[in-house]
Design a protein around this motif. Structure first.
Motif, short mmCIF file in Angstrom:
data_model
loop_
_atom_site.label_atom_id
_atom_site.label_comp_id
_atom_site.label_asym_id
_atom_site.label_seq_id
_atom_site.Cartn_x
_atom_site.Cartn_y
_atom_site.Cartn_z
N ASN A 135 0.80 -1.22 0.00
CA ASN A 135 0.00 0.00 0.00
C ASN A 135 0.84 1.27 0.00
O ASN A 135 0.45 2.28 -0.60
N LYS A 136 1.98 1.25 0.69
CA LYS A 136 2.82 2.45 0.74
C LYS A 136 3.27 2.85 -0.66
O LYS A 136 3.23 4.03 -1.03
N ALA A 137 3.73 1.87 -1.42
CA ALA A 137 4.19 2.15 -2.78
C ALA A 137 3.04 2.64 -3.65
O ALA A 137 3.18 3.59 -4.43
N ARG A 138 1.88 1.99 -3.53
CA ARG A 138 0.71 2.41 -4.32
C ARG A 138 0.33 3.85 -4.01
O ARG A 138 0.09 4.65 -4.92
N ASP A 139 0.29 4.20 -2.71
CA ASP A 139 -0.15 5.53 -2.32
C ASP A 139 0.81 6.61 -2.81
O ASP A 139 0.38 7.67 -3.29
N LEU A 140 2.11 6.35 -2.69
CA LEU A 140 3.08 7.34 -3.13
C LEU A 140 3.02 7.53 -4.64
O LEU A 140 3.03 8.67 -5.14
N LEU A 141 2.93 6.44 -5.38
CA LEU A 141 2.87 6.53 -6.84
C LEU A 141 1.59 7.23 -7.30
O LEU A 141 1.60 8.02 -8.25
N THR A 142 0.49 6.96 -6.61
CA THR A 142 -0.77 7.62 -6.94
C THR A 142 -0.66 9.12 -6.71
O THR A 142 -1.12 9.93 -7.53
N ASP A 143 -0.03 9.50 -5.61
CA ASP A 143 0.19 10.91 -5.32
C ASP A 143 1.06 11.58 -6.38
O ASP A 143 0.95 12.79 -6.62
N MET A 144 1.92 10.80 -7.02
CA MET A 144 2.79 11.33 -8.07
C MET A 144 2.09 11.40 -9.42
O MET A 144 2.67 11.87 -10.40
N GLY A 145 0.86 10.90 -9.48
CA GLY A 145 0.11 10.96 -10.73
C GLY A 145 0.13 9.69 -11.55
O GLY A 145 -0.39 9.66 -12.67
N TYR A 146 0.69 8.61 -11.02
CA TYR A 146 0.73 7.34 -11.73
C TYR A 146 -0.45 6.45 -11.31
O TYR A 146 -1.05 6.64 -10.24
N GLN A 147 -0.76 5.50 -12.15
CA GLN A 147 -1.77 4.50 -11.85
C GLN A 147 -1.11 3.12 -11.92
O GLN A 147 -1.28 2.39 -12.90
#
Length: 260
Positions: A216-228
């Protein structure tokens, strides 16, 4: 144990470019020589048992400790913070300071897809203050540590499917306020713009066909960066056999999901 150093695999590919990113954005320009030497050492000793590894310059080789305080033959390089002025002031009184060096594995001449696996953070435990230890995500550089664990089999399976696999953590440093902490104690650092900057440079450098957030940590950070990113549970997370039905093994489920 799964061997990665044979005629079919190239490990730590283009590490000089990775070194340039880390040295400039994380280590304040003071670690270029040590990082280059460390990557070369990992390439040379990839399939050597831990007792064969030697100290590098005046940096000491040490065993790692996992979150359960178990001694592991995860060969880490211990560097004094005196060598890293940009980190010393903020972290010299912290414990368990660590970084996992990104690790790139390529099936030589057979690459058809680039998979970027982004895990969570370089968890440490039982480590003194005043130092930083360098390892790799999942301890992939250590034949003793990687063994035939789930994440190793996942990566091996992807490579055998002619994928080029790049491993990295979303959080680039880990540190705690006390020397002994359990697996549920978060880093005292947390997410920072520095994590995003380095991760973006890694993505621009590797140019992945697919970004996979493991946890989840990686998902949340990447989502915040604009990635899916594709999101899968961290390999250490327990889940029932029903989760990976109809596959016989958890490993097969991961490989199938990632290659969809």
């Amino acid at each position: 144990m799964i061997s990665l150093k044979d005629s079919h695999y190239l490990c730590c590919n283009d590490y000089d470019k990775i070194v340039n990113i880390l040295n400039a954005c994380l280590f304040g320009g003071s670690m270029g020589a040590i990082l280059n030497a460390r990557y070369q050492q990992m390439k040379d000793y990839l399939d050597n048992p831990h007792q064969d590894w030697k100290d590098l310059s005046d940096c000491k080789i040490v065993y790692g400790k996992n979150s359960g305080r178990k001694d592991l033959p995860d060969v880490q390089l211990q560097v004094s913070l005196n060598k890293i002025p940009s980190l010393k002031k903020e972290y010299e009184s912290k414990y368990n300071l660590g970084h996992d060096l990104p690790f790139w594995i390529t099936n030589i001449g057979m690459e058809t897809k680039r998979i970027m696996l982004i895990s969570q953070d370089p968890l440490r435990n039982g480590q003194a203050s005043g130092i930083i230890t360098l390892s790799t995500p999942f301890g992939m550089h250590s034949i003793d540590y990687r063994g035939n664990k789930v994440y190793t089999q996942i990566i091996d399976g992807l490579i055998k499917k002619n994928c080029s696999v790049y491993l990295t953590d979303c959080h680039k440093l880990y540190a705690t306020e006390s020397q002994i902490n359990d697996s549920k104690t978060p880093s005292s650092i947390g997410s920072s713009p520095n994590d995003r900057l380095i991760l973006q440079k890694e993505i621009d450098f590797f140019l992945p066909n697919k970004i996979v957030a493991m946890g989840n940590k990686a998902r949340d950070l990447l989502t915040d960066m604009g990635y899916q990113p594709m999101h899968v549970p961290h390999p250490s997370a327990p889940f029932s056999k029903a989760k990976y039905f109809p596959h016989k093994k958890k490993v097969d489920w991961y490989i199938n999901e990632i290659l969809k």
